[in-house]
Design an enzyme around this catalytic site. Structure first.
Site, PDB file in Angstrom:
ATOM      1  N   GLU A 108      10.470  30.261  80.237  1.00  0.00           N
ATOM      2  CA  GLU A 108      10.444  31.799  80.441  1.00  0.00           C
ATOM      3  C   GLU A 108       9.155  33.045  81.087  1.00  0.00           C
ATOM      4  O   GLU A 108       8.286  32.360  80.793  1.00  0.00           O
ATOM      5  CB  GLU A 108      10.811  32.840  79.264  1.00  0.00           C
ATOM      6  CG  GLU A 108      11.499  34.141  79.542  1.00  0.00           C
ATOM      7  CD  GLU A 108      12.433  34.860  79.739  1.00  0.00           C
ATOM      8  OE1 GLU A 108      13.803  33.916  79.883  1.00  0.00           O
ATOM      9  OE2 GLU A 108      12.830  36.143  79.316  1.00  0.00           O
ATOM     10  N   LYS A 121      17.846  27.328  67.058  1.00  0.00           N
ATOM     11  CA  LYS A 121      19.007  26.363  67.271  1.00  0.00           C
ATOM     12  C   LYS A 121      19.081  25.066  67.693  1.00  0.00           C
ATOM     13  O   LYS A 121      17.511  25.030  65.880  1.00  0.00           O
ATOM     14  CB  LYS A 121      17.653  25.829  69.294  1.00  0.00           C
ATOM     15  CG  LYS A 121      17.584  27.013  69.861  1.00  0.00           C
ATOM     16  CD  LYS A 121      16.897  26.633  70.948  1.00  0.00           C
ATOM     17  CE  LYS A 121      16.275  27.726  71.809  1.00  0.00           C
ATOM     18  NZ  LYS A 121      15.494  26.988  72.986  1.00  0.00           N
ATOM     19  N   ARG A 164      27.901  29.581  76.738  1.00  0.00           N
ATOM     20  CA  ARG A 164      27.256  30.514  76.130  1.00  0.00           C
ATOM     21  C   ARG A 164      27.857  29.841  74.318  1.00  0.00           C
ATOM     22  O   ARG A 164      28.570  29.948  73.747  1.00  0.00           O
ATOM     23  CB  ARG A 164      27.902  31.142  76.157  1.00  0.00           C
ATOM     24  CG  ARG A 164      27.388  32.781  74.998  1.00  0.00           C
ATOM     25  CD  ARG A 164      27.388  34.004  75.157  1.00  0.00           C
ATOM     26  NE  ARG A 164      27.973  34.829  76.765  1.00  0.00           N
ATOM     27  CZ  ARG A 164      26.689  35.262  76.792  1.00  0.00           C
ATOM     28  NH1 ARG A 164      25.464  35.268  76.582  1.00  0.00           N
ATOM     29  NH2 ARG A 164      26.538  35.589  78.107  1.00  0.00           N
ATOM     30  N   GLU A 197      10.930  39.225  71.915  1.00  0.00           N
ATOM     31  CA  GLU A 197      12.083  40.243  72.051  1.00  0.00           C
ATOM     32  C   GLU A 197      13.092  40.251  70.507  1.00  0.00           C
ATOM     33  O   GLU A 197      13.482  41.102  69.975  1.00  0.00           O
ATOM     34  CB  GLU A 197      12.900  40.040  72.645  1.00  0.00           C
ATOM     35  CG  GLU A 197      13.352  40.990  74.157  1.00  0.00           C
ATOM     36  CD  GLU A 197      15.071  40.744  74.452  1.00  0.00           C
ATOM     37  OE1 GLU A 197      14.743  39.263  75.233  1.00  0.00           O
ATOM     38  OE2 GLU A 197      16.167  41.775  74.774  1.00  0.00           O
ATOM     39  N   GLU A 232      12.343  29.590  67.667  1.00  0.00           N
ATOM     40  CA  GLU A 232      11.157  29.657  68.492  1.00  0.00           C
ATOM     41  C   GLU A 232      11.674  31.309  69.388  1.00  0.00           C
ATOM     42  O   GLU A 232      12.163  32.317  68.551  1.00  0.00           O
ATOM     43  CB  GLU A 232      11.835  29.277  69.986  1.00  0.00           C
ATOM     44  CG  GLU A 232      11.680  27.568  70.040  1.00  0.00           C
ATOM     45  CD  GLU A 232      12.220  26.851  70.896  1.00  0.00           C
ATOM     46  OE1 GLU A 232      12.904  27.912  72.325  1.00  0.00           O
ATOM     47  OE2 GLU A 232      11.714  26.213  71.513  1.00  0.00           O
ATOM     48  N   LYS A 270      11.813  34.550  71.155  1.00  0.00           N
ATOM     49  CA  LYS A 270      12.787  34.289  72.130  1.00  0.00           C
ATOM     50  C   LYS A 270      11.751  35.201  73.249  1.00  0.00           C
ATOM     51  O   LYS A 270      11.105  37.197  72.964  1.00  0.00           O
ATOM     52  CB  LYS A 270      13.631  35.343  71.554  1.00  0.00           C
ATOM     53  CG  LYS A 270      14.305  35.790  72.805  1.00  0.00           C
ATOM     54  CD  LYS A 270      16.849  36.311  72.321  1.00  0.00           C
ATOM     55  CE  LYS A 270      17.282  36.876  73.333  1.00  0.00           C
ATOM     56  NZ  LYS A 270      16.464  37.332  74.752  1.00  0.00           N
ATOM     57  N   LYS A 287      21.090  34.164  69.484  1.00  0.00           N
ATOM     58  CA  LYS A 287      20.067  34.703  69.028  1.00  0.00           C
ATOM     59  C   LYS A 287      19.658  35.697  68.154  1.00  0.00           C
ATOM     60  O   LYS A 287      20.848  36.639  67.919  1.00  0.00           O
ATOM     61  CB  LYS A 287      20.086  35.298  70.932  1.00  0.00           C
ATOM     62  CG  LYS A 287      21.161  36.358  71.807  1.00  0.00           C
ATOM     63  CD  LYS A 287      20.326  36.214  72.894  1.00  0.00           C
ATOM     64  CE  LYS A 287      21.651  36.967  73.699  1.00  0.00           C
ATOM     65  NZ  LYS A 287      22.287  37.484  75.347  1.00  0.00           N
TER      66      LYS A 287
HETATM   67  N1  LIG Z   1      12.511  30.274  73.734  1.00  0.00           N
HETATM   68  C1  LIG Z   1      13.933  30.487  73.973  1.00  0.00           C
HETATM   69  N2  LIG Z   1      14.712  29.978  74.292  1.00  0.00           N
HETATM   70  C2  LIG Z   1      15.654  30.197  75.289  1.00  0.00           C
HETATM   71  N3  LIG Z   1      15.841  31.080  75.871  1.00  0.00           N
HETATM   72  C3  LIG Z   1      15.314  31.865  75.589  1.00  0.00           C
HETATM   73  C4  LIG Z   1      13.686  31.492  75.326  1.00  0.00           C
HETATM   74  N4  LIG Z   1      12.788  32.468  74.820  1.00  0.00           N
HETATM   75  C5  LIG Z   1      13.395  33.297  76.250  1.00  0.00           C
HETATM   76  N5  LIG Z   1      14.115  33.249  76.413  1.00  0.00           N
HETATM   77  C6  LIG Z   1      15.424  33.923  77.310  1.00  0.00           C
HETATM   78  O1  LIG Z   1      16.284  34.639  76.927  1.00  0.00           O
HETATM   79  C7  LIG Z   1      17.092  34.257  77.576  1.00  0.00           C
HETATM   80  C8  LIG Z   1      19.013  33.862  76.671  1.00  0.00           C
HETATM   81  O2  LIG Z   1      18.821  35.542  75.938  1.00  0.00           O
HETATM   82  P1  LIG Z   1      18.676  37.207  76.979  1.00  0.00           P
HETATM   83  O3  LIG Z   1      19.264  38.752  75.346  1.00  0.00           O
HETATM   84  O4  LIG Z   1      17.888  37.329  77.083  1.00  0.00           O
HETATM   85  O5  LIG Z   1      19.668  36.794  77.495  1.00  0.00           O
HETATM   86  P2  LIG Z   1      20.518  37.769  78.716  1.00  0.00           P
HETATM   87  O6  LIG Z   1      20.008  37.533  80.598  1.00  0.00           O
HETATM   88  O7  LIG Z   1      20.615  38.933  78.698  1.00  0.00           O
HETATM   89  O8  LIG Z   1      21.711  37.224  79.147  1.00  0.00           O
HETATM   90  P3  LIG Z   1      23.272  37.041  78.364  1.00  0.00           P
HETATM   91  O9  LIG Z   1      22.952  38.402  77.981  1.00  0.00           O
HETATM   92  O10 LIG Z   1      24.207  36.937  79.223  1.00  0.00           O
HETATM   93  O11 LIG Z   1      23.421  36.327  77.689  1.00  0.00           O
HETATM   94  C9  LIG Z   1      17.185  32.922  78.398  1.00  0.00           C
HETATM   95  O12 LIG Z   1      17.976  32.804  78.726  1.00  0.00           O
HETATM   96  C10 LIG Z   1      15.572  33.181  78.440  1.00  0.00           C
HETATM   97  O13 LIG Z   1      15.660  33.582  79.709  1.00  0.00           O
HETATM   98 MG   LIG Z   2      21.634  40.175  77.446  1.00  0.00          MG
HETATM   99 MG   LIG Z   3      15.701  38.079  78.310  1.00  0.00          MG
END
Ligand SMILES: Nc1ncnc2c1ncn2[C@@H]1O[C@H](COP(=O)(O)OP(=O)(O)OP(=O)(O)O)[C@@H](O)[C@H]1O
Ligand SMILES: [Mg+2]
Ligand SMILES: [Mg+2]
Length: 765
Positions: free
Chosen positions: A481, A585, A599, A580, A426, A428, A605
């Site tokens: 999101e 998944k 986690r 990003e 998907e 991000k 990601k």
């Molecule tokens: N398709 C998607 N599926 C799941 N999450 C998504 C998606 N698109 C965007 N996101 C966002 O991406 C986040 C996960 O990656 P991110 O690196 O932004 O995490 P973070 O908030 O920095 O937290 P951490 O670094 O602690 O994992 C999710 O919490 C969600 O907000």
């Molecule tokens: Mg992060």
């Molecule tokens: Mg984010």
């Protein structure tokens, strides 16, 4: 500013095992309402001395003390506490009052350590008791159903009550001496052993009020000092000096009380009263609230004895810092429920261990779905723990902890991870996580990654939600999101734009930055949890139960091909669209469930610019700052950052950072950090023997998202000390500021464990 949430707490004097064989009817089916619980947390009154002995001697077989609580309450908890002499008691309010009076008169009386847990049940059940509970010895199925409904109802009512709950009123009367709670805190603080802490907690529980209720303490140091000064008659100057040497305001307060002479011994504080007052303080707002807060704090401090002042102050600061992580509290609760089983002592060792482990798992997983002790604890008292998952189910209106993803550094790594398993990719999206809830009766709320209620931040979304919901969809929880949106071009705007949107008091007619929602998961639909459904099914339901709405609501873009060049193309396109990178998944089978708060490696990601670097950014706490030079003389020129170690509850230094800041952000930071300046580093700052020494220290409050070139071992920085080297920690090389993380609290900063993982994930290590 991020502040710690106000802790509601309840103390209980439930000691370990009971030698009193409680009748257990759960195996034979429930026959009597008074016997439907097979894990009663027995309430025991113990004398002070006995209490002390037990705290130090948890493992010895202790005699069971007689339950001592006002009769009315005993009766009220009838369905929880198995009490065989209760039959036919003619309880009424008079008795209750008499008992109360007696209690207050009699100093020598064994202390009534009524677990507030039970107090809570008592209050929930009281109305039921007065109307319904005649000492029935037989129960029909109907009654059991009734009973469950009542519990549900009570839980629901509680959720809805914003103001003082019956529980608060009730617990304010609770006899749990605050001293008992503080003695346990002291014991936890004295040790770093998780097991010992857990043991201490098995006898006593503390709860932070659910995050989503948003009641926050975190009173500033100066206000607290003012209150200490007023209640002890010491001058601010002396207190400040003390604080500089001691480094902990709680201890300063305790010492100040110690040096104070009083004519009258104050009436002992009860947990209920302290709790109630803390809540009142947290609720005070508006004009002259500062003064009112000082008054209330002063009131508490005056009544403090022994070490109570220390913990009152720490609770007001918002963090106890006694090594009591939430996970420890949960295992302690689970253990207490198992150890209270009537014949626990006789179980073979293996059965004990297995039951304790299972109970802990169950409780943790229940808490992930329903992060509310006010609901979990009563259910734990009422039902056997193996029924807890079905009794404490997730529900719209209560945010669950979101599932998190693992960083990856290359596309082949993804293929390696999933091998023969089905997976899906998907976009991000780069915005802020939004968990959107709708209850059966139509109430809508939006929660952040942090379970904060964001409904006021998104009035425009709240307004438009009805358009995306067909009539066949009633209740739901969506994982989404929220991204900044260009309404003219119909496209996503970068995160920087979203971050300019106000976080509080947003008025719909003033909104300049529009927001669109990208939904990527559906966790609950039409009265049913979907957590255990594979993602393929959840996505299908998401698509069939909601309607994409232009400029407002979209489904996350996805692609199911597992071909590496397809994935590469999809990644490139996602970046072109201001995303990003990708989320990859697990799609089908037992690994594709939704794992709250985990986690998980079932979600990976991939961030474009990290493919050959660190894999992910880090979120680090600002611990200190350095004066700027040249162009930066009026602002800070650099900052000392740290990660968080949840095991020791310490912030460990990780690097000094001075790159990546615009002039504007430096000005903002200067202002934003001002109220958090402290004269000395906090006691819970892990600095090492060759510490980096900034010009200014701060309380943990501001979080930077940071990227770096790589990580190395350092004698100056302490991240993950002990895990790669006994005296050295890990530090970041060439750190760069990316942005402020306003949706995380200091304790949600990147953990030392994660830093260690990043360190070892480097190809050259
Ligand atoms: N398709 C998607 N599926 C799941 N999450 C998504 C998606 N698109 C965007 N996101 C966002 O991406 C986040 C996960 O990656 P991110 O690196 O932004 O995490 P973070 O908030 O920095 O937290 P951490 O670094 O602690 O994992 C999710 O919490 C969600 O907000
Ligand atoms: Mg992060
Ligand atoms: Mg984010």
């Amino acid at each position: 500013m991020k502040q710690a949430k106000l802790g509601s707490f309840f103390g209980g004097g439930a000691t370990k095992a009971s030698s009193k064989p409680a009748t257990n009817s759960s195996q034979e089916g429930i026959k009597d309402p008074s016997m439907e619980v097979d894990t009663p947390l027995e309430i025991k009154g113990t004398s002070d001395a006995e209490q002390k002995r037990k705290h130090t001697d948890l493992d010895s077989d202790s005699d069971t003390e007689q339950v001592h609580m006002p009769k009315q309450k005993r009766r009220a908890t009838k369905s929880i506490i198995i009490d065989d002499d209760d039959e036919g008691d003619d309880d009424n309010d008079e008795d209750y009052k008499e008992d109360l009076d007696q209690e207050e008169q009699d100093d020598q009386h064994p202390i009534n350590i009524t677990s507030a847990v039970n107090e809570k049940i008592a209050s929930q059940e009281q109305h039921k008791v007065s109307t319904e509970l005649n000492p029935a010895t037989t129960t029909t199925t109907e009654e059991i159903v009734d009973d469950e409904l009542e519990y549900e109802q009570a839980a629901q009512e509680e959720m809805e009550q914003q103001n003082e709950t019956a529980y608060e009123k009730e617990s304010a009367k609770a006899f749990v001496p605050y001293a008992v709670l503080c003695r346990t805190f002291e014991k936890c603080e004295e040790t770093t052993k998780r097991l010992a802490i857990t043991e201490n907690l098995v006898t006593l529980f503390i709860q932070l009020c659910p995050d989503y209720e948003g009641l926050e303490l975190g009173i500033g140091e100066s206000l607290l000092m003012k209150a200490i000064a007023r209640s002890t008659g010491r001058s601010m100057k002396v207190l400040k000096d003390d604080y500089t040497t001691i480094g902990d305001l709680g201890t300063v307060a305790k010492n100040s009380k110690g040096s104070q002479r009083t004519l009258f011994k104050p009436k002992p504080l009860t947990t209920g009263h302290v709790f109630k007052t803390l809540k009142e303080i947290a609720r005070l707002s508006g004009q002259s609230s500062q003064n009112k807060k000082v008054d209330k704090i002063q009131g508490l401090l005056v009544a403090c004895q022994e070490n109570e002042a220390k913990y009152v102050i720490r609770q007001l600061e918002g963090k106890l810092r006694i090594g009591m992580a939430e996970q420890t509290v949960l295992s302690a609760l689970a253990q207490a429920s198992v150890m209270n089983k009537p014949d626990y002592e006789k179980w073979p060792q293996q059965k004990k261990e297995e039951s304790l482990a299972t109970a802990t798992d169950i409780l943790k997983s229940v808490h992930n779905q329903l992060p509310n002790y006010d609901m979990i604890v009563p259910a734990l008292l009422k039902y056997p723990i193996d029924q807890l998952l079905s009794k404490c189910t997730m529900r719209p209106g209560i945010p669950l902890k979101p599932m998190l993803a693992h960083p990856t550094k290359s596309l082949p790594e993804i293929l390696d991870r999933f091998q023969d398993q089905a997976f899906t990719c998907e976009y991000k999206y780069d915005g802020e996580r939004a968990q959107i809830h709708r209850t059966e009766d139509g109430k809508i709320s939006i929660y952040s990654r942090n379970s904060e209620d964001m409904s006021v931040r998104y009035p425009d979304i709240m307004e438009s939600i009805s358009k995306w919901i067909p009539s066949s969809t009633s209740s739901f929880i969506l994982d989404c999101e929220a991204v900044a949106w260009d309404i003219e071009k119909g496209s996503i705007l970068p995160f920087q734009i979203l971050s300019t949107r106000k976080r509080k008091d947003v008025r719909e007619d003033e909104i300049t930055v529009r927001v669109a929602i990208y939904a990527f998961d559906c966790l609950y639909l039409n009265g049913k949890s979907l957590l255990q459904e594979p993602f393929q099914e959840r996505r299908r339901l998401l698509h069939s139960s909601f309607i994409e709405t232009k400029n407002q609501f979209y489904f996350a873009e996805y692609m199911n091909s597992t071909d590496i060049s397809d994935i590469q193309t999809f990644l490139d396109v996602s970046i072109q669209n201001n995303c990003e990178g990708l989320m990859v998944k697990s799609f089908d089978g037992k690994h594709a469930t939704y794992e709250p708060s985990r986690r998980s490696r079932n979600w990976l990601k991939v961030k474009k610019d990290y493919l050959n670097g660190m894999g992910d950014s880090m979120d680090l706490v600002v611990m200190g700052a350095y004066h700027g030079r040249g162009k930066r003389t009026s602002v800070y020129g650099g900052f000392l950052l740290g990660c968080y170690d949840p095991d020791t509850e310490e912030f460990q230094t990780i690097c000094k950072i001075g790159t990546g800041f615009s002039e504007e952000i430096l000005k903002t930071l200067y202002e934003q950090l001002k109220p958090h300046i402290i004269p000395q580093p906090k006691k819970f700052y892990c600095l090492g023997d060759n510490p980096a020494t900034p010009d200014i220290w701060f309380e943990p409050s501001v979080i930077f998202e940071v990227k770096c070139a790589d990580l190395s071992i350092s004698p100056t920085y302490m991240a993950g000390v002990g895990q790669v080297n006994d005296a050295k920690g890990i530090s970041l090389r060439f750190p760069r500021f990316i942005r402020l993380r306003e949706d995380k609290e200091p304790e949600q900063a990147t953990s030392s464990g994660q830093i260690v993982e990043f360190y070892f994930a480097q190809s050259n290590i």
